[in-house]
Design a protein around this motif. Structure first.
Motif, short mmCIF file in Angstrom:
data_model
loop_
_atom_site.label_atom_id
_atom_site.label_comp_id
_atom_site.label_asym_id
_atom_site.label_seq_id
_atom_site.Cartn_x
_atom_site.Cartn_y
_atom_site.Cartn_z
N HIS A 1 -4.14 3.82 4.80
CA HIS A 1 -3.37 3.38 3.63
C HIS A 1 -4.24 3.29 2.39
O HIS A 1 -5.47 3.23 2.48
CB HIS A 1 -2.75 2.01 3.91
N THR B 1 -4.45 0.76 -0.67
CA THR B 1 -3.95 -0.53 -1.16
C THR B 1 -3.64 -0.44 -2.65
O THR B 1 -4.44 0.08 -3.43
CB THR B 1 -4.99 -1.64 -0.92
N TYR C 1 0.81 -1.21 0.00
CA TYR C 1 0.00 0.00 0.00
C TYR C 1 0.84 1.26 0.00
O TYR C 1 2.03 1.23 0.28
CB TYR C 1 -0.95 0.00 1.20
N LYS D 1 1.51 4.41 2.00
CA LYS D 1 1.32 4.75 3.41
C LYS D 1 0.85 6.20 3.55
O LYS D 1 1.47 7.11 3.03
CB LYS D 1 2.64 4.57 4.15
#
Lengths: 172, 172
Positions: free
Chosen positions: A115, A117, A83, A85
Motif C-alpha cells: 500500500h 499511505t 492508503y 491499495k
C-alpha cells in the motif's frame, strides 16, 4: 543506523498521493510517497555492507514488478491509516519474502498488504469524513516498477536514499 | 520531468546540517541535506535514459571523493544563503565538469562552489544575526563520498531519488 526498504512509484502516482498526503499524512515531509517493502530495522556499518550485497543479489534475480492501484482502502479498525491499495501479485510477494529471509530475517509476522499511505493519525471523526469520500472514488494506475531503494533515517525522522537496486533478470 | 544531481553526505553531517536547516532553510522538507552537483534541468523519458547511461559511465570512471567541511560561509551579498563550505578538490571539480559536458551540457556558467545549504530566504536582519554567530563556530568533518544520486522533482517541489551511482574505478 536505522534502515528501511521502499519502492517509489512513478512521479504521476507520487503527485496523486501527495495531493492527499499534504493534508492527511503527518509523514508527508519525511519521505516521498512509497510502498514499504521492509519496515525500519537497525544495522551497524558491517551488517549494512552484508545487507547491501544481499540486496544486489535479490534485485538481480527478481523480475520487474507490475503495480496496479485500483482504490483507496484503510486499516480501520486496527488504525486510521488510509492508503492507495496496491494489488498483490506474485513477484511483489516473492520480493517481500526475500527481504525477510536469510540475513534479512526479522520478527515481522505481519501479512504483507502492499500500500501507499496517504493519511494517518487522523481523529475518528476526520477519518470517517475523509475515508467516506475517498472510498467512493475511482482510481486507476498501472505501471511497472524496476527498482527499489535502501534508505536510512536521520535524527529528525526524515529518510535519505542510500542506494538504488535495479530489478530484472535480463537487464542490460 | 525535472531532474537534478546531488551528493548526500553521511548521516552525521546531514543531522548536523538539519539542526540548522529546520530553522533556517525553507527547503528543509523538500530534500535531505545535500551538495548540488547539477542544478535542476528538464529531460523527457528518452533523454533521461541517455543521461542515466552517461551517469553510470561517469561514475565508473570517477574516483571516490574526499569531503572536507571546515566552516560556515555565505553567498552574501549575492543572496542570503548560508552554507557549510565543502573544500574544493580535484576529483569533485572533475566530476562537476563531467556532469556539465556532452549530453549533460547546459547554460550554467557559474563557478562551482561546493556547499551544503543550511539557510536561505532569510531577512537581512536575520541573516546578519544568524551568520554572525555561525561564522565564529568551528566545524570539522572529513569523510569520503562513494556515490551520487539522480533525483526528480514532484509537483509540490519535493525531490525523489531515481537512481544511485556508485563511484570508484576499482569497485568490486
Amino acid at each position: 543506523m536505522k534502515y528501511g526498504i521502499a519502492l517509489f512509484p512513478s512521479k504521476q502516482i507520487q503527485d496523486f498521493a501527495n495531493s492527499y498526503r499534504k493534508r492527511y499524512d503527518s509523514h508527508y515531509a519525511l519521505i516521498p510517497p512509497h510502498i514499504t517493502l521492509k519496515n525500519v530495522f537497525e544495522a551497524d556499518d558491517i551488517q549494512a555492507q552484508t545487507i547491501i550485497k544481499t540486496l544486489r543479489q535479490i534485485a538481480a534475480e527478481t523480475d520487474v514488478i507490475p503495480l496496479k492501484i485500483t482504490k483507496f482502502s484503510s486499516f480501520y479498525p486496527v488504525n486510521n491509516v488510509i492508503y492507495l491499495k496496491v494489488e498483490p501479485n506474485e513477484t511483489l510477494q516473492e520480493l517481500y519474502k526475500k527481504l525477510h529471509s536469510g540475513v534479512l530475517t526479522d520478527q515481522s509476522d505481519y501479512t504483507f498488504v502492499p500500500h501507499i499511505t496517504i493519511g494517518r493519525n487522523l481523529s475518528d471523526a476526520e477519518y470517517f469524513d475523509v475515508f467516506g469520500r475517498l472510498k467512493m472514488q475511482t482510481v486507476h494506475f498501472e505501471e511497472t516498477a524496476d527498482r527499489f531503494h535502501l534508505l536510512y533515517q536521520l535524527e529528525d525522522g526524515a529518510w535519505t536514499v542510500y542506494e538504488t537496486f535495479l530489478l530484472g533478470k535480463d537487464r542490460e
